[in-house]
Design an enzyme around this catalytic site. Structure first.
Site, PDB file in Angstrom:
ATOM      1  N   ILE A 186      -7.527  32.597  62.966  1.00  0.00           N
ATOM      2  CA  ILE A 186      -7.326  31.334  63.697  1.00  0.00           C
ATOM      3  C   ILE A 186      -5.910  30.784  63.514  1.00  0.00           C
ATOM      4  CG2 ILE A 186      -8.113  29.655  61.960  1.00  0.00           C
ATOM      5  CD1 ILE A 186      -9.872  28.610  64.508  1.00  0.00           C
TER       6      ILE A 186
ATOM      7  N   ASP B  22      -9.863  26.961  55.848  1.00  0.00           N
ATOM      8  CA  ASP B  22      -9.123  25.798  55.355  1.00  0.00           C
ATOM      9  C   ASP B  22      -7.898  26.245  54.545  1.00  0.00           C
ATOM     10  OD1 ASP B  22      -8.661  23.141  54.850  1.00  0.00           O
ATOM     11  OD2 ASP B  22     -10.314  22.864  53.444  1.00  0.00           O
TER      12      ASP B  22
HETATM   13  N1  AR6 Z   1      -9.513  32.747  60.826  1.00  0.00           N
HETATM   14  C1  AR6 Z   1     -10.734  32.699  61.386  1.00  0.00           C
HETATM   15  N2  AR6 Z   1     -11.878  32.697  60.673  1.00  0.00           N
HETATM   16  C2  AR6 Z   1     -11.776  32.764  59.333  1.00  0.00           C
HETATM   17  C3  AR6 Z   1     -10.530  32.802  58.654  1.00  0.00           C
HETATM   18  C4  AR6 Z   1      -9.349  32.797  59.474  1.00  0.00           C
HETATM   19  N3  AR6 Z   1      -8.129  32.838  58.930  1.00  0.00           N
HETATM   20  N4  AR6 Z   1     -10.775  32.843  57.318  1.00  0.00           N
HETATM   21  C5  AR6 Z   1     -12.123  32.830  57.151  1.00  0.00           C
HETATM   22  N5  AR6 Z   1     -12.734  32.797  58.370  1.00  0.00           N
HETATM   23  P1  AR6 Z   1     -15.351  29.124  55.724  1.00  0.00           P
HETATM   24  P2  AR6 Z   1     -17.346  26.960  55.859  1.00  0.00           P
HETATM   25  C6  AR6 Z   1     -14.166  32.759  58.707  1.00  0.00           C
HETATM   26  O1  AR6 Z   1     -15.846  29.520  54.400  1.00  0.00           O
HETATM   27  O2  AR6 Z   1     -18.478  27.899  55.695  1.00  0.00           O
HETATM   28  C7  AR6 Z   1     -13.551  25.804  52.390  1.00  0.00           C
HETATM   29  O3  AR6 Z   1     -13.329  25.912  51.023  1.00  0.00           O
HETATM   30  C8  AR6 Z   1     -15.170  33.118  57.642  1.00  0.00           C
HETATM   31  O4  AR6 Z   1     -15.267  34.514  57.524  1.00  0.00           O
HETATM   32  O5  AR6 Z   1     -13.887  29.046  55.946  1.00  0.00           O
HETATM   33  O6  AR6 Z   1     -17.457  25.852  56.887  1.00  0.00           O
HETATM   34  C9  AR6 Z   1     -13.531  24.361  52.872  1.00  0.00           C
HETATM   35  O7  AR6 Z   1     -12.576  23.599  52.163  1.00  0.00           O
HETATM   36  C10 AR6 Z   1     -16.434  32.485  58.213  1.00  0.00           C
HETATM   37  O8  AR6 Z   1     -16.998  33.325  59.217  1.00  0.00           O
HETATM   38  O9  AR6 Z   1     -15.942  27.676  56.182  1.00  0.00           O
HETATM   39  C11 AR6 Z   1     -14.934  23.920  52.588  1.00  0.00           C
HETATM   40  O10 AR6 Z   1     -15.097  23.523  51.237  1.00  0.00           O
HETATM   41  C12 AR6 Z   1     -15.928  31.218  58.912  1.00  0.00           C
HETATM   42  O11 AR6 Z   1     -14.507  31.427  59.059  1.00  0.00           O
HETATM   43  C13 AR6 Z   1     -15.767  25.153  52.856  1.00  0.00           C
HETATM   44  O12 AR6 Z   1     -14.878  26.254  52.676  1.00  0.00           O
HETATM   45  C14 AR6 Z   1     -16.157  29.925  58.143  1.00  0.00           C
HETATM   46  O13 AR6 Z   1     -16.004  30.154  56.761  1.00  0.00           O
HETATM   47  C15 AR6 Z   1     -16.249  25.207  54.290  1.00  0.00           C
HETATM   48  O14 AR6 Z   1     -17.115  26.300  54.435  1.00  0.00           O
END
Ligand code: AR6
Length: 169
Positions: A10, A33
């Site tokens: 993203i 994030d």
């Molecule tokens: N681009 C696109 N998708 C991604 C990327 C990226 N660079 N990196 C990871 N994903 P998550 P949540 C995917 O854990 O479950 C953080 O610590 C990942 O594989 O990012 O809402 C925040 O500060 C998954 O499919 O978000 C919160 O504390 C999706 O993005 C917590 O994590 C969401 O994974 C939020 O958890």
């Protein structure tokens, strides 16, 4: 609104806005994030700190969304939203749907024509993939917004496959 799916990162999207799967603190974390703050640089965190000092003293509530600069990212804005942590004992899907609806509302306020979403709550927050994808696609499809493209940016093959099933039946 055209809904598209891409397998990718993203932080590399050239949409007007990219959505961050943040936490209530708005002060960073892992997953999407962490990647957004790392690639976007310190300007994003500075604005998040200002938001915490002003209207979000207690943090951004789950299901809501707020925008900041995108710093050095190709996008113009980051829209931070807080997904619910998945719990089998409690149905929090309305909060997950709210993340997409509120992000689109903020995008419309900003005048963003294109927006990129990650799979909110489907990572560290533990939401089962097919259900997360169904809620994401269904909510965006059912929301009226002056946005031309809503792009789901999926980070791995299994997440992409779940979104493709949700989009194509
Ligand atoms: N681009 C696109 N998708 C991604 C990327 C990226 N660079 N990196 C990871 N994903 P998550 P949540 C995917 O854990 O479950 C953080 O610590 C990942 O594989 O990012 O809402 C925040 O500060 C998954 O499919 O978000 C919160 O504390 C999706 O993005 C917590 O994590 C969401 O994974 C939020 O958890």
């Amino acid at each position: 609104m055209r809904i598209t799916l891409v397998l990718g990162d993203i932080t590399e999207q050239d949409t007007d806005a990219v959505v961050n799967a943040a936490n209530s603190s708005l002060l960073g974390g892992g997953g999407v994030d962490g990647a957004i703050h790392r690639r976007g640089g310190p300007e994003i965190l500075e604005e998040c700190r200002r938001l915490r000092a002003a209207e979000y003293g207690k943090g951004l509530p789950t299901g809501q969304a707020v925008a900041t600069t995108a710093g050095r990212l190709p996008a113009r804005w980051v829209i931070h939203t807080v997904g619910p942590v998945y719990a089998r004992s409690k149905d929090r899907s309305a909060l997950l749907a709210s993340c997409y609806r509120e992000s689109l509302r903020v995008a419309a306020e900003l005048g963003a024509r294109t927006i990129a979403f990650p799979a909110v709550s489907a990572g560290i927050y533990g939401w089962p993939l097919d259900d997360a994808a169904r809620i994401a696609v269904g909510t965006v499809r059912d929301t009226e917004a002056p946005v031309e493209e809503a792009r789901f940016v999926l980070f791995s093959d299994d997440v992409y496959a779940a979104f493709a099933r949700a989009l194509n039946g």
